[in-house]
Design an enzyme around this catalytic site. Structure first.
Site, PDB file in Angstrom:
ATOM      1  N   SER A  21       0.828  -1.207   0.000  1.00 12.01           N
ATOM      2  CA  SER A  21       0.000   0.000   0.000  1.00 12.01           C
ATOM      3  C   SER A  21       0.862   1.256   0.000  1.00 12.01           C
ATOM      4  CB  SER A  21      -0.919   0.006   1.222  1.00 12.01           C
ATOM      5  OG  SER A  21      -1.824  -1.066   1.176  1.00 12.01           O
ATOM      6  N   SER A 186     -12.034   2.729   7.032  1.00 12.76           N
ATOM      7  CA  SER A 186     -10.585   2.561   6.895  1.00 12.76           C
ATOM      8  C   SER A 186      -9.845   3.900   6.967  1.00 12.76           C
ATOM      9  CB  SER A 186     -10.250   1.831   5.584  1.00 12.76           C
ATOM     10  OG  SER A 186     -10.848   0.560   5.545  1.00 12.76           O
ATOM     11  N   ASP A 300      -8.553  -6.351   6.254  1.00 16.33           N
ATOM     12  CA  ASP A 300      -7.579  -7.344   5.806  1.00 16.33           C
ATOM     13  C   ASP A 300      -7.117  -8.258   6.934  1.00 16.33           C
ATOM     14  OD1 ASP A 300      -7.710  -6.451   3.214  1.00 16.33           O
ATOM     15  OD2 ASP A 300      -5.910  -5.207   3.326  1.00 16.33           O
TER      16      ASP A 300
END
Length: 416
Positions: A21, A186, A300
């Site tokens: 990421s 998130s 995740d």
């Protein structure tokens, strides 16, 4: 490729993989900067390779090396077709970047990405006057800019990744911009984005994650930037140690913005024996107890936490399961079906997964072409009563290409 993982005890030291990421965000920042940036400790997983290819198509020179990547920023369009592979972040991050160009650009993808909804990109870019069209709500996307700035309202309940793309693209537009966000999930991922922006010289005003003010005509500053290790990948290693090991996982930045760093809190609640020294977490096989955790901000973590819960006494509850639908697979359904094959009961209860710990057995399981399902099955195999055979295990290359190598080096017996 099918891999077979034998019950095994892990020992030694393993470095957590680089964050994909953060690597993709750094690639975008370096693409938009003038001059040469050096990205240290980059991830070369499949998703990062897709981002590198996109950066080249949009005009940058990318020179990968074993421990670093040189990127010379430029916006001289070379290719009008961008392939995002299976990366959801790449399509949502680089579509706004592509809209900076006064040219028609087609954004495509592969595998499960072709089944994931893209209307949010279309709706957001159109508010800025960009021509954008999906194909019946899916890829491919066609985009024609230039993005000039302005105002838009977006829904952040499905993903924060489009907001990341807008926050990274709008600073270089001609006009100032305002982005209003509803139901943002998130949030830690937006903190990661804002950190990269600050480091590359960009200013953005964040008002309670509901309104972002982005001055236009800013310039990204080329620089040397180090990618931190990935807590998502590190979570699998830490849980592997708690299940059946005595290992040290290195490179994990305590205090990271990554939401998956919350795995430390879960392990503590589950009774795992840990010792943290600097960026190293030592973790031992432990008698584990059931836990509760809200994974809404860290979806995740569901796969590794289901593997952990399989070895906990009692029933663990992981909340936020609605975040799992639009992933590489329907992750909730995949976790339920594959852990059932290993003798573990996983139930969907409202917006949660309830996992009853028990006796993990050997089995043949399907990764569903989902890297995190494959890794969860491998970790669950470590304390099982028999071998776990994992179909299509090659999919770990999406985020953690060396996952099975790292397990093998720590003493896990793996057959290919």
């Amino acid at each position: 490729m099918e891999r077979s993982v034998e019950p095994s005890f892990l020992t030694g030291e393993v470095k957590a993989p680089p964050s994909k990421s953060m690597t993709q965000r750094a690639i975008a920042a370096a693409l938009l900067a003038e001059g040469e940036s050096l990205i240290v400790n980059p991830s070369y997983c499949d998703d990062s390779l897709a981002a590198m290819s996109i950066a080249v198509s949009l005009g940058s020179r990318v020179e990968p090396g074993p421990d670093s990547m040189r990127i010379t920023g430029s916006r001289e369009l070379k290719e009008t077709k961008l392939n995002c592979g299976e990366s959801g972040l790449a399509v949502r991050l680089f579509s706004p970047v592509a809209s900076l160009f006064d040219a028609e650009i087609t954004v495509t993808g592969a595998g499960s990405l072709k089944r994931r909804p893209m209307t949010m990109i279309e709706e957001a870019l159109r508010q800025f006057g960009v021509e954008c069209a999906t194909t019946d709500g899916l890829l491919p996307l066609t985009i024609r800019g230039p993005l000039m700035g302005g105002e838009c309202d977006i829904d952040g309940s499905v993903s924060s990744q489009l907001l990341t793309g807008l926050l990274m693209s709008l600073p270089v537009t001609e006009n100032d911009s305002v982005v209003r966000v509803r139901n943002l999930r998130s949030k830690p991922y937006i903190d990661m984005t804002l950190e990269v922006l600050r480091d590359f010289g960009i200013e953005v005003s964040n008002e309670n994650y509901e309104l972002f003010r982005i001055p236009g005509r800013q310039k990204y500053v080329a620089r040397t930037w180090e990618v931190e290790s990935d807590w998502s990948g590190g979570a699998f290693l830490l849980i592997a140690g708690a299940i059946n090991g005595n290992i040290k996982v290195t490179g994990l930045r305590i205090g990271s913005y990554q939401s998956d760093a919350a795995v430390l809190n879960v392990l503590q609640d589950a009774g795992a024996a840990m010792k943290i020294t600097g960026d190293t977490v030592e973790i031992l096989k432990s008698d584990l107890k059931a836990f509760e955790f809200d994974a809404t901000e860290a979806p995740d973590l569901f796969p590794p936490l289901v593997a952990l819960a399989a070895y906990c006494k009692g029933t663990s509850t992981i909340r936020g399961a609605s975040r799992l639908i639009h992933k590489e697979s329907d992750r909730a359904a995949a976790l339920i079906s594959e852990f059932e094959k290993m003798g573990i009961r996983v139930e969907a209860v409202n917006d949660s997964l309830a996992v009853t710990g028990g006796h993990v057995t050997g089995a043949r399981v399907n990764s569903h072409e989902d890297h995190r399902i494959a890794m969860a099955a491998a970790v669950a195999a470590l304390g099982a009563s028999g071998t776990v055979h994992i179909k299509d295990s090659h999919c770990v290359g999406k985020s953690y290409p060396l996952f099975f190598d790292d397990l093998r080096n720590a003493g896990v017996v793996i057959h290919e």
